[in-house]
Enzyme design. Structure first.
Site, PDB file in Angstrom:
ATOM      1  N   ARG A  37      -7.925  11.738  -5.424  1.00 16.44           N
ATOM      2  CA  ARG A  37      -8.646  11.644  -4.799  1.00 16.44           C
ATOM      3  C   ARG A  37      -9.892  12.438  -4.855  1.00 16.44           C
ATOM      4  O   ARG A  37     -10.925  12.242  -4.353  1.00 16.44           O
ATOM      5  CB  ARG A  37      -8.785  10.806  -3.201  1.00 16.44           C
ATOM      6  N   ARG A  79      -3.207   6.310   0.519  1.00 16.68           N
ATOM      7  CA  ARG A  79      -4.321   8.479   1.119  1.00 16.68           C
ATOM      8  C   ARG A  79      -2.937   8.761   2.168  1.00 16.68           C
ATOM      9  O   ARG A  79      -3.402  10.191   2.518  1.00 16.68           O
ATOM     10  CB  ARG A  79      -5.417   7.589   1.927  1.00 16.68           C
ATOM     11  N   ARG A  87       1.210  -1.373  -0.209  1.00 17.26           N
ATOM     12  CA  ARG A  87      -0.168   0.277  -0.174  1.00 17.26           C
ATOM     13  C   ARG A  87       1.155   1.247  -0.050  1.00 17.26           C
ATOM     14  O   ARG A  87       1.047   2.022   0.700  1.00 17.26           O
ATOM     15  CB  ARG A  87      -0.950  -0.435   0.648  1.00 17.26           C
ATOM     16  N   TYR A 126     -14.874 -11.962   0.310  1.00 17.79           N
ATOM     17  CA  TYR A 126     -15.747 -11.062   0.473  1.00 17.79           C
ATOM     18  C   TYR A 126     -16.676 -11.235  -0.886  1.00 17.79           C
ATOM     19  O   TYR A 126     -17.890 -10.407  -0.945  1.00 17.79           O
ATOM     20  CB  TYR A 126     -14.900 -10.029  -0.530  1.00 17.79           C
ATOM     21  N   ASP A 147      -6.616  -3.083  -7.357  1.00 19.37           N
ATOM     22  CA  ASP A 147      -7.265  -3.294  -6.290  1.00 19.37           C
ATOM     23  C   ASP A 147      -7.900  -5.440  -6.293  1.00 19.37           C
ATOM     24  O   ASP A 147      -8.242  -5.364  -7.351  1.00 19.37           O
ATOM     25  CB  ASP A 147      -8.915  -2.989  -5.658  1.00 19.37           C
TER      26      ASP A 147
HETATM   27  O1  CP3 Z   1       0.169  -1.779  -2.264  1.00 16.22           O
HETATM   28  C1  CP3 Z   1      -0.128  -0.711  -3.154  1.00 16.22           C
HETATM   29  O2  CP3 Z   1       0.026   0.314  -2.771  1.00 16.22           O
HETATM   30  C2  CP3 Z   1      -0.988  -0.804  -4.522  1.00 16.22           C
HETATM   31  C3  CP3 Z   1      -2.274  -0.906  -4.173  1.00 16.22           C
HETATM   32  C4  CP3 Z   1      -3.749  -1.737  -3.654  1.00 16.22           C
HETATM   33  C5  CP3 Z   1      -4.949  -1.405  -3.462  1.00 16.22           C
HETATM   34  N1  CP3 Z   1      -5.297  -2.230  -2.853  1.00 16.22           N
HETATM   35  C6  CP3 Z   1      -5.588   0.024  -3.562  1.00 16.22           C
HETATM   36  C7  CP3 Z   1      -5.959   0.230  -2.152  1.00 16.22           C
HETATM   37  C8  CP3 Z   1      -3.200  -3.114  -3.228  1.00 16.22           C
HETATM   38  C9  CP3 Z   1      -2.275  -4.285  -3.475  1.00 16.22           C
HETATM   39  C10 CP3 Z   1      -4.733  -3.585  -3.213  1.00 16.22           C
HETATM   40  C11 CP3 Z   1      -4.877  -4.909  -2.261  1.00 16.22           C
HETATM   41  C12 CP3 Z   1      -6.285  -5.629  -1.334  1.00 16.22           C
HETATM   42  N2  CP3 Z   1      -7.031  -4.524  -1.689  1.00 16.22           N
HETATM   43  C13 CP3 Z   1      -6.160  -6.223  -0.487  1.00 16.22           C
HETATM   44  C14 CP3 Z   1      -4.368  -6.859  -0.231  1.00 16.22           C
HETATM   45  C15 CP3 Z   1      -4.364  -6.230   0.641  1.00 16.22           C
HETATM   46  C16 CP3 Z   1      -4.835  -6.157   2.257  1.00 16.22           C
HETATM   47  O3  CP3 Z   1      -4.686  -5.027   2.506  1.00 16.22           O
HETATM   48  O4  CP3 Z   1      -4.348  -7.045   3.043  1.00 16.22           O
HETATM   49  C17 CP3 Z   1      -7.625  -6.143  -0.063  1.00 16.22           C
HETATM   50  C18 CP3 Z   1      -7.889  -6.371   1.170  1.00 16.22           C
HETATM   51  C19 CP3 Z   1      -8.135  -4.930  -0.621  1.00 16.22           C
HETATM   52  C20 CP3 Z   1      -9.396  -4.486  -0.411  1.00 16.22           C
HETATM   53  C21 CP3 Z   1      -9.657  -3.522  -0.016  1.00 16.22           C
HETATM   54  N3  CP3 Z   1      -9.720  -2.160  -1.413  1.00 16.22           N
HETATM   55  C22 CP3 Z   1     -10.474  -3.364   1.296  1.00 16.22           C
HETATM   56  C23 CP3 Z   1     -10.913  -3.877   2.421  1.00 16.22           C
HETATM   57  C24 CP3 Z   1     -10.041  -1.553   0.741  1.00 16.22           C
HETATM   58  C25 CP3 Z   1     -11.248  -0.391   1.591  1.00 16.22           C
HETATM   59  C26 CP3 Z   1     -10.166  -0.839   3.363  1.00 16.22           C
HETATM   60  C27 CP3 Z   1      -9.347   0.712   3.309  1.00 16.22           C
HETATM   61  O5  CP3 Z   1      -8.065   0.551   3.482  1.00 16.22           O
HETATM   62  O6  CP3 Z   1      -9.978   2.108   3.031  1.00 16.22           O
HETATM   63  C28 CP3 Z   1     -10.068  -1.052  -0.263  1.00 16.22           C
HETATM   64  C29 CP3 Z   1      -9.520   0.473  -0.752  1.00 16.22           C
HETATM   65  C30 CP3 Z   1      -8.389   0.352  -1.556  1.00 16.22           C
HETATM   66  N4  CP3 Z   1      -7.292  -0.115  -2.294  1.00 16.22           N
HETATM   67  C31 CP3 Z   1      -7.561   1.363  -1.082  1.00 16.22           C
HETATM   68  C32 CP3 Z   1      -5.941   1.688  -1.864  1.00 16.22           C
HETATM   69  C33 CP3 Z   1      -5.206   2.204  -1.452  1.00 16.22           C
HETATM   70  C34 CP3 Z   1      -7.878   2.547   0.078  1.00 16.22           C
HETATM   71  C35 CP3 Z   1      -8.423   3.905  -0.654  1.00 16.22           C
HETATM   72  C36 CP3 Z   1      -8.993   5.150  -1.548  1.00 16.22           C
HETATM   73  O7  CP3 Z   1     -10.445   4.663  -0.551  1.00 16.22           O
HETATM   74  O8  CP3 Z   1      -8.851   5.727  -1.720  1.00 16.22           O
END
Ligand code: CP3
Length: 359
Positions: A50, A41, A37, A163, A86
């Site tokens: 965003r 944010r 990640r 999910y 994602d």
């Molecule tokens: O690592 C990186 O920089 C690449 C981007 C990336 C995102 N999601 C973008 C994202 C990666 C590798 C993921 C993987 C992901 N997504 C996982 C596995 C990794 C982990 O954290 O366990 C999972 C479980 C998800 C599913 C997901 N996406 C959830 C549960 C959420 C909401 C929770 C949160 O953090 O807000 C997301 C949203 C998400 N995906 C964001 C980002 C940068 C949040 C940012 C936003 O809302 O702008």
């Protein structure tokens, strides 16, 4: 050293980037470092984008996804970029729409409830509907410096299935586990379909320019060993084996996997990703000293003082000595993380390398 852009190798056929070298067991001048990640944010540049675009708009627009992928690369001394996407994106391609609700995370409009829902998944050519990801990978690879590796990824079948069945994030995974126990044939069919599509999706990412693939089984640590062996391992193994046969190195990552690390390794992966609950020395003891490990700083450490960050990073590095290791967190960067602490952590990795050169 002369570099061949097509193969990401030096002309004497050795990988060039530190991460790729570690994956092949070759020596490096510094422990490679990247952060899960790392685009997100906690960075002002990301928050600014965003304000104008939703998360899914960023993911689906190759030019924007490329820009976000490169934001941390411009700001920090990192060894790899991870494509901005994602793990849930393939759901839409399978005919399972979802959105991100503010403050709640992902919400699926029609979660999987019965075997008929699995029969209706649009599996054929699903990977073709994710073309925007491959386009973003091509854009990023063209813009990255040659010494920075590009990582592609997907969710592992268990984490993605959770999910699909829960309809969003879950605490106890009750619906997922009950589905698995009570409808084992439907579960197997779902996991088989997910692993087929995921393997094809990841092979396409590699073809577009992703050099290393991380399989995120973020929530698999919720399972006991027996359930992992019976319901999950064969499916993750098929993806990892398919990538291995194509010569693509992989990171097999999960959290809370301390009690099943041997099984995670048996399922496959060039590199095993571990979270902070596991001591790296113990993991090497269990998995063998030759295992390549990735991790495992607690992301919460990065919310504290610079001194605390330095000490925690050092504690990890001191356990690695001459072992093959990729520095990372145990899970993703938290949104509240001060950017300076990322610099501090990377500086500490580089300083340690300087002090230990020739080891
Ligand atoms: O690592 C990186 O920089 C690449 C981007 C990336 C995102 N999601 C973008 C994202 C990666 C590798 C993921 C993987 C992901 N997504 C996982 C596995 C990794 C982990 O954290 O366990 C999972 C479980 C998800 C599913 C997901 N996406 C959830 C549960 C959420 C909401 C929770 C949160 O953090 O807000 C997301 C949203 C998400 N995906 C964001 C980002 C940068 C949040 C940012 C936003 O809302 O702008």
């Amino acid at each position: 050293m002369v570099y061949d852009k097509e193969t990401a190798m030096t002309t004497d056929r050795k990988p060039y980037q530190r991460i790729m070298r570690v994956c092949e067991g070759l020596p490096v001048d510094s422990t490679p470092v990247w952060f899960m990640r790392q685009a997100g944010r906690y960075m002002a540049e990301y928050r600014q984008l965003r304000e104008r675009y939703s998360l899914l708009e960023l993911c689906r627009t190759p030019e924007l996804a490329a820009e976000v992928t490169l934001q941390p690369i411009k700001r920090f001394d990192l060894d790899a970029a991870i494509i901005f996407a994602d793990i849930l994106l393939p759901l839409e391609a399978l005919g399972v729409p979802f959105h991100f609700a503010k403050g709640e995370g992902p919400v699926l409009e029609k979660p999987i409830r019965e075997p008929g829902d699995i029969d209706r998944l649009k599996v054929a050519d699903a990977e073709e509907r994710l073309d925007f990801v491959y386009q973003a990978i091509e854009l990023v690879r063209g813009r990255l410096e040659l010494d920075v590796a590009l990582i592609g990824f997907a969710g592992a079948p268990f984490t993605v299935a959770s999910y699909m069945i829960e309809g969003g994030h879950s605490r106890h995974f009750v619906k997922t586990k009950l589905f698995m126990y009570e409808q084992p044939e439907a579960w197997d069919s779902l996991m088989t379909k997910l692993s087929d599509v995921t393997l094809r999706y990841l092979l396409r990412q590699a073809k577009a320019g992703a050099q290393l693939i991380q399989l995120f089984d973020s929530w698999v640590g919720i399972l006991g060993r027996h359930d992992y062996l019976q319901y999950v391992m064969p499916h993750s193994a098929r993806i990892l084996e398919g990538l291995r046969q194509s010569g693509i190195p992989t990171v097999h990552f999960g959290t809370g996997t301390g009690s099943m690390l041997d099984l995670i390794k048996r399922a496959g992966g060039t590199v095993i990703g571990v979270d902070w609950r596991v001591d790296l020395s113990d993991a090497w003891g269990l998995l063998g000293a030759k295992t390549v490990l990735q991790g495992n700083l607690d992301p919460v450490v990065l919310l504290g003082s610079a001194d605390g960050v330095r000490q925690a990073v050092l504690r990890i590095l001191e356990q690695t000595r001459d072992r093959a290791h990729i520095f990372n967190l145990g899970h993703g960067i938290l949104p509240e993380t001060p950017v300076e602490n990322i610099d501090t952590a990377i500086e500490q990795v580089r300083r340690w390398a300087d002090g230990n050169r020739g080891r």
